[in-house]
Design a protein around this motif. Sequence first.
Motif, PDB file in Angstrom:
ATOM      1  N   SER A   1       0.829  -1.215   0.000  1.00  0.00           N
ATOM      2  CA  SER A   1       0.000   0.000   0.000  1.00  0.00           C
ATOM      3  C   SER A   1       0.861   1.261   0.000  1.00  0.00           C
ATOM      4  CB  SER A   1      -0.932   0.004   1.211  1.00  0.00           C
ATOM      5  OG  SER A   1      -0.182  -0.052   2.421  1.00  0.00           O
ATOM      6  N   THR A   2       1.963   1.253   0.757  1.00  0.00           N
ATOM      7  CA  THR A   2       2.846   2.413   0.802  1.00  0.00           C
ATOM      8  C   THR A   2       3.626   2.540  -0.503  1.00  0.00           C
ATOM      9  OG1 THR A   2       3.078   2.147   3.186  1.00  0.00           O
ATOM     10  CG2 THR A   2       4.684   3.553   2.089  1.00  0.00           C
TER      11      THR A   2
ATOM     12  N   GLN B   1       1.573   4.330  -2.886  1.00  0.00           N
ATOM     13  CA  GLN B   1       1.556   5.776  -2.640  1.00  0.00           C
ATOM     14  C   GLN B   1       2.792   6.452  -3.223  1.00  0.00           C
ATOM     15  OE1 GLN B   1       1.130   6.014   1.620  1.00  0.00           O
ATOM     16  NE2 GLN B   1      -1.093   6.079   1.522  1.00  0.00           N
TER      17      GLN B   1
ATOM     18  N   ASP C   1       2.419   6.389  -7.082  1.00  0.00           N
ATOM     19  CA  ASP C   1       1.381   7.327  -7.522  1.00  0.00           C
ATOM     20  C   ASP C   1       1.879   8.763  -7.443  1.00  0.00           C
ATOM     21  OD1 ASP C   1      -0.327   5.251  -7.998  1.00  0.00           O
ATOM     22  OD2 ASP C   1      -1.528   5.516  -6.177  1.00  0.00           O
TER      23      ASP C   1
ATOM     24  N   ALA D   1       7.487  10.137   0.581  1.00  0.00           N
ATOM     25  CA  ALA D   1       6.624   8.964   0.487  1.00  0.00           C
ATOM     26  C   ALA D   1       7.232   7.783   1.218  1.00  0.00           C
ATOM     27  CB  ALA D   1       6.383   8.620  -0.982  1.00  0.00           C
TER      28      ALA D   1
END
Length: 204
Positions: free
Chosen positions: A62-63, A66, A69, A88
Amino acid sequence: MRMSELSRRSGVSVTTIKYYLREGLLAPGRQTSATQAEYDEQHLRRLRLIRALTGVRGLPVSTARQVLDAVGGHTGDPHVLLGLVLGAISLADEPSEASAGTAEVDALVAELGWEVHTGAPARTALAEAIAALRSLGAPVDRHTLLPYARLAERTAVLDLDQLDGLEDPLEAAERALLLTVLLEPALLALRRLAQQNESARRNA
């Protein structure tokens, strides 16, 4: 290239690539039939970034998403890009309370005249290291660290020189990750080798 070639060139298994596709970390390939797709160099580079984040850095998926993205939406200033990568990455780190070394770090940064974000994870890491060293009786303060900081400035110049001229945001992001995540063990190893050499020189 087909997925099998993408797997071979990236070193990532087909099963893992399919997982990344399902999780949205990797963009779908160009459909050539109902069951086949073509992938390109951008997919290969993206896979290398994912491996660096999840494998070397150990970020959860999930990180990592991020990070990618944030980087994927960036098309301009390399300074902003490096901040995105570093910022990030810090999302995976648990926030910690200010340590006894925080004041020394603040004073050191001010003395150097560095433009460093107050929430930079490295500030906390340095403060904690100073506090730990002091607890063991080492007389460490900003004056002790100043020569090391000057060396770090010179290293940073070498680092950022490697981002000059890179127009592709994803390529620049990959290089930034190399500099901030993957090169650090090599720099530490070089320091150890230099210490061994200096000890031999002094004690020969």
